[in-house]
Every structure is written in structure tokens, then in C-alpha cells.
Write a protein that holds these residues in place. Sequence first.
Motif, mmCIF file in Angstrom:
data_model
loop_
_atom_site.group_PDB
_atom_site.id
_atom_site.type_symbol
_atom_site.label_atom_id
_atom_site.label_comp_id
_atom_site.label_asym_id
_atom_site.label_seq_id
_atom_site.Cartn_x
_atom_site.Cartn_y
_atom_site.Cartn_z
ATOM 1 N N UNK B 16 0.504 -1.332 -0.341
ATOM 2 C CA UNK B 16 -0.201 -0.034 -0.178
ATOM 3 C C UNK B 16 0.273 0.844 -0.191
ATOM 4 N N UNK B 17 2.288 0.984 0.718
ATOM 5 C CA UNK B 17 3.087 1.971 0.649
ATOM 6 C C UNK B 17 3.761 2.932 -0.604
ATOM 7 N N UNK B 20 0.788 4.160 -3.075
ATOM 8 C CA UNK B 20 -0.018 5.369 -2.391
ATOM 9 C C UNK B 20 1.694 6.182 -2.251
ATOM 10 N N UNK B 21 2.953 5.449 -2.787
ATOM 11 C CA UNK B 21 3.744 6.787 -2.636
ATOM 12 C C UNK B 21 4.059 7.246 -4.922
ATOM 13 N N UNK B 22 3.761 6.053 -5.558
ATOM 14 C CA UNK B 22 4.026 5.808 -7.107
ATOM 15 C C UNK B 22 3.373 6.167 -7.648
ATOM 16 N N UNK B 24 0.515 8.126 -9.528
ATOM 17 C CA UNK B 24 -0.319 9.774 -10.205
ATOM 18 C C UNK B 24 0.347 9.881 -11.105
ATOM 19 N N UNK B 110 9.843 7.708 1.100
ATOM 20 C CA UNK B 110 9.344 7.201 -0.670
ATOM 21 C C UNK B 110 9.509 8.700 -1.149
ATOM 22 N N UNK B 111 9.841 9.334 -0.943
ATOM 23 C CA UNK B 111 11.209 10.325 -1.831
ATOM 24 C C UNK B 111 12.236 9.209 -2.596
ATOM 25 N N UNK B 114 10.841 7.284 -4.935
ATOM 26 C CA UNK B 114 10.336 7.699 -6.526
ATOM 27 C C UNK B 114 11.186 8.122 -7.572
#
Lengths: 677, 126
Positions: B16-17, B20-22, B24, B110-111, B114
Motif C-alpha cells: 500500500x505504501x 500510494x507513493x508512486x 500519480x 518514499x522520496x 520516487x
Amino acid sequence: MRRRPEASGADTMTLPNSSPLQQAGEPVTRVELLKAFQAAVQTLQASGVTNGFGLTLAQEPISSERLAAVLQSIQDVIYSVSPDGNQILYVSPSAERVYEAKLEDLTGNPRDWFSRINESDRELVRARLPELFRDGRIDLEYRIDLPSGGIRWLRDRMQIVRDEAGRAVRIDGIASDITPQVHADMARELAEGTLRLKDRALESTHNGVVVTDMTNPSQPIIYANPGFERITGYAVADVYGLNCGFLQRDDHKQTGLAELREAIREGRECQVILRNYRKDGSLFWNELSISPVRDNDGRVTHYVGVQNDITERIRQEEELQDRTQRLDAIFAMSPDGFVSFGKEGRVAYVNPAFTRMTGLEPSQVLGDSEAALDARIRDRCDPKAPYRSLIEAPCALQSEESQRAVGGDLLQLMIPERRILSRSVRREEGGAKVLYFRDITRETEVDRMKSEFLSTAAHELRTPMASVFGFSELLLRRDYDEQTRKDLLSTIHRQAGALIHLLNELLDLARIEARAGKDFKVSVQPLRPIVENTVASLLVPNDPRKVVIDLPTTMPHCAVDAEKLQQALTNLLSNAYKYSPGGGEIRLDTVVDDGGRIGIRVSDRGIGMTPEQLSRCFERFYRADASGNIPGTGLGLTLVKEIVEIFGGTIQVESKHGEGTAVTVWLRVAEPEAVAA
Amino acid sequence: MGRKILIVEDQADLRKLVRMTLEFGDVEIHEAADGATGLHLARELRPDIVLLDVMMPGELDGYQVCERIKSDETLAGVRVVLLTARGQQTDLEQGRKAGCDAYLVKPFSPLELIDKVEELGRAAKA
């Protein structure tokens, strides 16, 4: 060696005719010869030589032919010298043979005669000559030098011949060749000397020497030397006539004795070692050599026995043997393997531990060279692991740690089973060498487990941490609607809770292991309240099932820490809930066995475990759940096991894949009388 | 054309993490909870990037899945990022041996995730 001149048995003689012999060099008349002969015979008679010729003095005058023949045949030298000693009046022909010179050379200057005396005796003769004029006679012994280079011993007897008025008219003499007697005497003296030496040697040797008479049935001692006395303590005089057997006292069962008797029966020599006893009763080890003495018919008449007291040697040997046995025992019991090489570089000894580790029997490797043994060990090692040959192996000065640190001398055995051995080598001066093997399989395994535990623990901590870290960062950096924010926060909260739970269990485990139950408050108490409290305080969210409790009316007492047992039972019950997500009865009951133990059993009708999962269920962090859907740390069952084992109990797990699991905690009953429910 | 990302991870929260991070823009995200499913999806979907957890229950762990993806010619160009909870040198080495393109050590930001994905995306286009 000079002999003392013997006193002559001859009396002073008076010649019937005192007229001097004619001067040497001139023809001798018959009458003169006869007179000279008579004088000579008298002299001979006086010195006892006459008998040797079987002559008797004839009443009647002897014919001059016969006289000449007799003089020719006399071995001794007969001579006459003027009273002043300056003129040789007569010399018998035998002088030619004795002096190995011509008669005319011998009748010249008497000084020439003197010069024929061996230089060593000349002074003595010169010094004794005045005796002749003092006593009227002299008896000398001296050596003469022969022209051929040899030496001859002479006995020379001289006498002054006087006329009726007492005036010295002549000196008569007989010189006898006594060389054979002198030689015989010397030989005898030498032989006697040797005997005396042998006697002295026998007396002074440290060995005991005994001679026994074998012609006598009791074989008595007929000789014993002082060495015998020193060794046995018995006085030599006391043992004459005794049989040697008294030295053994009652100690007759000796293999050496049988051997000795057999040798005596066969009349040969032998050497045996006997236990003998001194006069004071103390034991001494007698290394006895016997050898027979035979008469001319070859019959054994005597035995000579030589005793050697080897008590000290035997004691040293025994001490050495004792020491060797002690060392052997130490090596035999040692859990570490030893191989020792002899000076010639061959395997001389391997201990049982080495054989246990490598499966190499002593019979296989004894006598192996270093390279041969190395090859055998290498054959048993994992071919994939690096192997250092014995020659390159580091010596024992390096500690085990440093060897391991440099990836040192570790052997990865495959045969007879997987083992890790550390090997070190000790080289002695003179080429002897000892190999030392230590089985570090367990240490290595513990090391491996420890590092695996740490890395697994880290992994288990990082996983929930990843959610907490990641979601909180997302919340900080991005704008989410209220519902998503709540959802993410609850995820963070849940994962943080999982972290706390994991940490608690890790700490519990560490505490239990480190203190080995020292902080447990163990006391004998009834089990029922503990079981009932556990079930009552169990919180299982979102599950309507109740635990089915089936306890007997009477429950025994056990020595436990109530709080810890409750923790263990809680773990078991929560596992039962977790692993039966599809429902089914969760049951808690008890069982008993013949050994006076009670089992508290928790069973479910859940997913169960495969045999493989069952075999691993006590491993830390092991999760039978492969789906990842059932929360947990993989430490629950490990904790239960640790707790129960501190109570002296055991844990038993039965499970069938797809049917359910039953876990029983077995505890020893503390008292036989049960407590009424 | 959008980017296709496959997440293979046994922990639902972590999937899920990552999602949600990626998730978009023009990104398509797929999930698998174990190695075998992950490998199957990788072959079926041919994703641009596979985010692969190392320690997973089941028969295939992350290294094995990575090796199989990298040795599968039909999956040439698929980038693999290993997610590991043990940032030790030996683990990273094992990852390199398995042929991974990058790795992230849990917990990761998360950064960071990305950045890694962007970096690999640019490399794939170049």
C-alpha cells in the motif's frame, strides 16, 4: 724380573791337586785335563748337577778319552780363573754353545767376558763380586747378550779354591743356562697374577656372583662374592650350602623361575628377571644370568650365576609406564583429537577423539607419512572449501581466534559427517610433531545461529518500521483528505504496535535466556486458578468464539511462576485463534501420563501445519503462515518453550495440515494429593 | 505510454505504501504477495520496473525471482529494484549477483523510492 740367588748347598771344596791349569791358548795335557775334570766334577757334585748326568765318581782314574767325551757332553760351562781374576785358565767347550762364540775368543781377556753381561745386570754383578772374596763363593744370576741379538739367563756359581796353606790358587766356576726355568717362572707368576686379578675382580664387582654345585641334588651354593652380600643383605658365610631358591621366599609363581629350571634341566645358559627378597624382606629385581661349567666328559658340574640388581631400572620403567598410561588416559579421554608423529616423520599415535572426528582408525593411519595423512584428511573434506596442506598450516603459537580471523586452519569435513575442525600443529625440536584437532562445529553453528538471529531480528524490526517511516513521510509531504489521513495514521499506529510487541517478545526471550529463570517466582501452587485466569483475561478482538474449557474436578499443584505460565498459555491460546481463521472449536483440557506429569492441552481446528512446518515451529521468527495475513512475530512458541523448560516441563506439538493443531504443556506434579476443585 | 510498475511484497501495508507513493500521473501499478505470483505477473505484464521484496514466504525469494526475470530474454529491459531489510554488504552483493538494477533498504523514504524509479525510467528511455 731378577731372582734372588739361592744359597748354594755346596761346602767349601778342596781340590786334591792344587797345581794350576795351564794357561789358555796352550795345549792341555791329559793329566791337567784329568785334574780339571775332577775339580769340575766335585764342583758339579757340590751343586747337585752331577746327578743329572748319572755320573758317579769312579774309584779308579778315568781314562783321558772318556774325560774328554764327558766334558764335551756337559751342558754347563765349567771354567777356572786365576785368583786375581786377570787370567782365564780353563773354559769347557760347552761355552761355545752357551755364549755363541768361539772358544778362543772366550778364553781371552776376562774383561771381555764381563762385557758380555747384559747392561742392566752388569752393575749388580760388579757390586756383588766382593762377596766372592769375603765369603769365598758367590751365586749370581744374570743375563748375557748373545751375538744373535737374544738374551740368555745364566746362573753363575764361583768359588775360591785354596791350597792346604789357605792361599787362594784359583777361582772355579759353573755357569748354567737357566733361561727355560726363568721363562717358566715368569709364566707361572703371570698366571698366578691373573688369577689373583680375577679373584680381585670377583670380589670388587657390584654384581653378585654365585657358584652352585650341580653334582649335589640340592644344588648348594659353594661360592658367593661380596656383591651377593651387598645385593641380598645375606652374609656370604650364611648362604653356603643353601639352594638359591631361598631368595624367592614364597613368591614361587614367576615365569622367570620356570624358564630358569628349564635351562638348568637342559644344561644351557639363560638370563631371567626374578623377584627376589633381601634379608630384610624388601623386594629387589634380580636380572640373573646363569651359565654351566662342564667337566671333561661334558657333564655340568657347576652353575655360575651373575646377579644384577635392576630394581632401580624397573622402578624407572614402571614410573615411565605409569606416566605413559596416565598420558594415554588423558589423550584417550580428551574431546580434542591428537595425532603425533615420531622423529622419523611417521604417525606414531592417534587418540580416540581423532578417530571419532575423522572416522580414521589407528590401524589405517599409523605409520603414515605427513603427506599421506594429509591426503587422507583432505579426501574427507569438502572439496569446495579451501584446504591448506599440513606443511603450510600455521603453528600452534597462533591462537584459535587469530586462526579463525585469518580464515586459518579450519577443515570442513564431509566424511564421516559434516564437521568443522580447527587444526593446529606443534613442531618439536628434533622433528617430532603433534597435530591438534578441535571440533568447533557447535561453536560455528551457534555463531551462525546468533548472526542469523540478529539479522532476522533486524529484518523483522525493519519491516514495520518501513510502514511507520514511509507513511508518516507521505503524510508530511502530501495533502490527503481526512479519511485517507486517518487510514494512514491507523496503519502507522498498528505497525508501531507490532514493533512494540516484537520488542517485548525479544526482550522477554533475551531476559529468560540470560537469567535462565533466575527472576522467575516459582512456587508450588494449584494449576486451576492460573488456567482460569488466563482464559478470563484473554482478549481476542473481533472473534466471537469462547475457549471451551474441560478441566477435571481435581487439579494438581505444580511448581510454577503463575504469571509466566499465564503468559505461555496466553501465547498458545492466541496462536489457536490466529491459526484457525475459519472458525472451529478452541479447546483447553488436561491429560496425564504414567510418569506423574500433567499436560495442559490447547487445541484448535485450524489450518494446522505440514510435517516440515512442524519441525521448524520452535525456530525463532519462524512463521507457519506463508500468506503474511496472520500477524505475529514468530517468537510466541519459542517463548512458551523457554518458559516451560524453566519449570522443568516439556512442550509437545501435534498438528495435521488442514485439520488443526494441539499443543500440550507437560508439567511435573509437585504433590501427589490433589486439591479439591 | 504510461509506466508499468509491479510490486512483489508479502506485507500488505508495504504494498500500500509503495502504491500510494508512486501512484500519480500515467502510472499503472500491479501487486503480488509472493515470489511465484510476482514472476508470473512479470511475464504476463512485462512491467518497466519490478519492486521486489527479498524475504518472502513461499518457494521463491526475491533473489530467485530477480534471477529468473534477468535470465528471461522475453523480459529484457525490465528493471528490478530489490527491497531488502538487511542492508549488509553480503546481501547487496547477492543482489548484484542476481542481476538487480538497484536496491532500497527498508525502511526507505518514499522520496528515495520516487528518485530510484525516475532514475531507472530515464535510463530505460536513453
